[in-house]
Design a protein around this motif. Structure first.
Motif, PDB file in Angstrom:
ATOM      1  N   ALA A   1       4.271 -11.045   9.183  1.00  0.00           N
ATOM      2  CA  ALA A   1       4.311  -9.652   9.627  1.00  0.00           C
ATOM      3  C   ALA A   1       2.919  -9.043   9.649  1.00  0.00           C
ATOM      4  N   ALA A   2       2.110  -9.323   8.615  1.00  0.00           N
ATOM      5  CA  ALA A   2       0.754  -8.773   8.564  1.00  0.00           C
ATOM      6  C   ALA A   2      -0.113  -9.318   9.691  1.00  0.00           C
ATOM      7  N   VAL A   3       0.014 -10.616   9.976  1.00  0.00           N
ATOM      8  CA  VAL A   3      -0.780 -11.226  11.047  1.00  0.00           C
ATOM      9  C   VAL A   3      -0.392 -10.655  12.411  1.00  0.00           C
TER      10      VAL A   3
ATOM     11  N   PRO B   1      -2.950   1.005   7.473  1.00  0.00           N
ATOM     12  CA  PRO B   1      -1.692   1.448   6.844  1.00  0.00           C
ATOM     13  C   PRO B   1      -0.462   0.755   7.407  1.00  0.00           C
ATOM     14  N   VAL B   2      -0.462   0.500   8.716  1.00  0.00           N
ATOM     15  CA  VAL B   2       0.719  -0.122   9.335  1.00  0.00           C
ATOM     16  C   VAL B   2       0.897  -1.547   8.819  1.00  0.00           C
ATOM     17  N   ALA B   3      -0.201  -2.300   8.757  1.00  0.00           N
ATOM     18  CA  ALA B   3      -0.115  -3.688   8.285  1.00  0.00           C
ATOM     19  C   ALA B   3       0.367  -3.751   6.844  1.00  0.00           C
ATOM     20  N   VAL B   4      -0.137  -2.854   5.992  1.00  0.00           N
ATOM     21  CA  VAL B   4       0.263  -2.857   4.582  1.00  0.00           C
ATOM     22  C   VAL B   4       1.737  -2.514   4.440  1.00  0.00           C
TER      23      VAL B   4
ATOM     24  N   VAL C   1       4.219  -2.526   6.686  1.00  0.00           N
ATOM     25  CA  VAL C   1       5.124  -3.498   7.310  1.00  0.00           C
ATOM     26  C   VAL C   1       5.201  -4.770   6.477  1.00  0.00           C
ATOM     27  N   SER C   2       4.050  -5.243   6.000  1.00  0.00           N
ATOM     28  CA  SER C   2       4.038  -6.459   5.193  1.00  0.00           C
ATOM     29  C   SER C   2       4.795  -6.260   3.890  1.00  0.00           C
ATOM     30  N   LEU C   3       4.571  -5.133   3.222  1.00  0.00           N
ATOM     31  CA  LEU C   3       5.245  -4.875   1.952  1.00  0.00           C
ATOM     32  C   LEU C   3       6.745  -4.704   2.146  1.00  0.00           C
ATOM     33  N   ALA C   4       7.135  -3.982   3.195  1.00  0.00           N
ATOM     34  CA  ALA C   4       8.565  -3.800   3.462  1.00  0.00           C
ATOM     35  C   ALA C   4       9.240  -5.135   3.779  1.00  0.00           C
ATOM     36  N   THR C   5       8.555  -5.979   4.535  1.00  0.00           N
ATOM     37  CA  THR C   5       9.104  -7.299   4.851  1.00  0.00           C
ATOM     38  C   THR C   5       9.260  -8.136   3.592  1.00  0.00           C
ATOM     39  N   TYR C   6       8.261  -8.085   2.733  1.00  0.00           N
ATOM     40  CA  TYR C   6       8.307  -8.849   1.479  1.00  0.00           C
ATOM     41  C   TYR C   6       9.498  -8.427   0.625  1.00  0.00           C
TER      42      TYR C   6
ATOM     43  N   ALA D   1      -6.947  -8.658   2.319  1.00  0.00           N
ATOM     44  CA  ALA D   1      -6.473  -7.886   1.171  1.00  0.00           C
ATOM     45  C   ALA D   1      -4.952  -7.835   1.128  1.00  0.00           C
ATOM     46  N   VAL D   2      -4.322  -7.666   2.291  1.00  0.00           N
ATOM     47  CA  VAL D   2      -2.858  -7.613   2.346  1.00  0.00           C
ATOM     48  C   VAL D   2      -2.256  -8.960   1.978  1.00  0.00           C
ATOM     49  N   VAL D   3      -2.807 -10.038   2.539  1.00  0.00           N
ATOM     50  CA  VAL D   3      -2.276 -11.375   2.268  1.00  0.00           C
ATOM     51  C   VAL D   3      -2.386 -11.715   0.783  1.00  0.00           C
TER      52      VAL D   3
END
Length: 500
Positions: free
Chosen positions: A278-280, A250-253, A255-260, A423-425
């Motif tokens: 951010a996801a990496v 959940p954190v990776a998703v 954070v990545s989405l918010a950054t995007y 999946a996030v990338v």
């Protein structure tokens, strides 16, 4: 959605100044009404832009026939070469001669190179596992499996780089995932030499289909809305996968989405790059990634003499060719069309078929046009100027070549990476392309029903007769379109008869 005018307002690495309509970044006359440059290379459709940009007729860019509204008016001027141009006076930046043509380095951009990298990362994650499963089903040795991965990646890399550079459009190729899925259930019934012979014949069959041009003629008759709906259906699972990863990461998703979303407001071209970083970073601090088993070293191909048997040709070669053409090449051409390009189907399919034939003795089962991963490098996220997105295809080819040379290490690396990261990338990289395709699919009210049928069929993931959902989505959407069009025509004739 970016327009052609917005594309000219890019950063310092954008094309220097406006150019005439139909002109390439080099300042030379660009695609004609048939989609060819003066050298015969196929490029953009009409006055193309990012996916969803419209042609002079008001319809989304497509490689079908011109409508009457597409024809040039009497007031439109022509350039000295006979190509259509604006009625305005040309600026000095429009007068670049052959010695001033923009090269690959001049057209290169960080966003395009990043798009090529993400394309290879996504392509070598899930699809590569299908190839490894097929190799295990065929009881291949470690050397033969590594050679298979080498051939698949090198074949994709060479065709990506060469075709993208030659045509100046982002031609993304890949190894056939549906073809590998077919091999999972049937490769164990034949010897490896028989399988190699079947791979070789399959490549020749695809090359012959490309030379005839029949496949491209059929694809040109598919309405643009259906093409866009098919692309949206293909990308649907990746969008859902982004949010399905909330269960495991959940954190990776988040954070990545918010950054995007945050970066997209200020600099859309670099939103995917920051989201990926951010996801990496978030994933790197999570325990559980074990890369100690990764074998760092060069992979050498293994040559196998092909053996031709009737059973292998019928049981492997024909199904492999049919599935690859229907599930990969057809959607691959559709993806390029949805993004406003007019690909030369004869060149692309023939080239990938010949590449498959050449690499068959080294284990390569099939090289074809990519469908899902192609959307990463053909959309506006790669570059706002559609004439410079071919750099993403060249970069993709280079990264594929690096992956092939280090095939054994690649297998170990993607085995160690958590699936949530992939999946996030993929989900973030394809988010903008999915929204654009979905909007374009339902834009035409009369063609909306056919587009919805196409989208739902493709998104369902159904496989019938070994043919994937993308092909069935195109077929059922086209059938719906023809049925509704015939009904409207009958209704129109009846109304005319009543009023007569």
């Amino acid at each position: 959605m970016a327009t052609a005018e917005q594309g000219a307002e890019n950063d310092a690495d954008e094309a220097p100044g406006p150019t005439d309509e139909g002109r390439t970044p080099s300042g030379q006359p660009g695609p004609t009404d048939e989609g060819r440059t003066p050298s015969g290379r196929h490029g953009l459709s009409g006055e193309p832009g990012p996916s969803g940009q419209r042609t002079p007729s008001g319809q989304p860019g497509h490689f079908g026939r011109r409508t009457p509204s597409d024809r040039r008016g009497s007031s439109e001027r022509r350039t000295p070469s006979g190509q259509p141009g604006h009625s305005r006076r040309r600026t000095p930046s429009d007068r670049r001669g052959p010695s001033e043509r923009r090269g690959l380095l001049a057209d290169a951009s960080f966003s395009a190179v990043l798009a090529g990298l993400i394309t290879v990362v996504v392509s070598c994650s899930g699809p590569l596992l299908v190839v490894l499963a097929a190799a295990a089903a065929g009881h291949l040795t470690d050397e033969q499996t590594a050679s298979w991965v080498w051939a698949a990646c090198v074949g994709s890399g060479v065709t990506c780089a060469v075709l993208s550079w030659w045509t100046r459009i982002p031609v993304i190729t890949a190894f056939s995932t549906p073809g590998a899925a077919v091999l999972v259930g049937s490769l164990g019934d034949y010897s490896y030499a028989e399988a190699v012979g079947a791979f070789l014949v399959s490549g020749l069959l695809m090359a012959l289909v490309g030379l005839t041009g029949v496949f491209g003629k059929v694809m040109r008759r598919v309405p643009p809305g259906i093409v866009a709906a098919m692309l949206a259906g293909v990308l649907f699972s990746f969008g859902v996968g982004l949010f399905s990863a909330l269960d495991g990461a959940p954190v990776a998703v988040l954070v990545s989405l918010a950054t995007y979303l945050a970066v997209k407001q200020r600099s859309p071209r670099y939103a995917v790059a920051w989201a990926l970083l951010a996801a990496v970073l978030v994933t790197a601090v999570v325990p559980g990634i074990d890369a100690s088993s990764v074998d760092i070293g060069l992979t050498l191909p293994v040559l196998t003499t092909p053996e031709f048997t009737g059973s292998a040709l019928v049981g492997l070669a024909v199904p492999l060719a049919v599935v690859t053409m229907a599930s990969q090449n057809a959607p691959g051409l559709a993806v390029l069309a949805a993004c406003g390009y007019r690909p030369d189907d004869r060149l692309l399919i023939t080239a990938t078929g010949l590449a498959s034939t050449a690499l068959a003795p080294l284990g390569g089962h099939a090289v074809n046009l990519a469908a899902i991963t192609a959307a990463i490098s053909t959309g506006e996220e790669a570059h706002r100027d559609p004439r410079r997105r071919y750099v993403a295809g060249v970069a993709c080819g280079v990264f594929y070549l690096l992956a092939g040379v280090c095939g054994a290490a690649l297998v170990g690396l993607f085995t160690a990476l958590p699936p949530e990261l992939i999946a996030v990338v993929a989900g973030v990289a394809l988010l903008a392309t999915f929204s654009t395709s979905l909007a374009q699919a339902v834009a035409d009210e009369q063609g909306r029903d056919a587009a919805v049928v196409t989208f739902l069929t493709t998104a369902s993931g159904v496989t019938l007769g070994g043919v994937g959902s993308a092909c069935w989505g195109l077929v059922l959407g086209l059938v719906t379109h023809l049925a509704l069009t015939a009904r409207r025509r009958r209704g129109g004739r009846q109304e005319q008869q009543k009023t007569a």
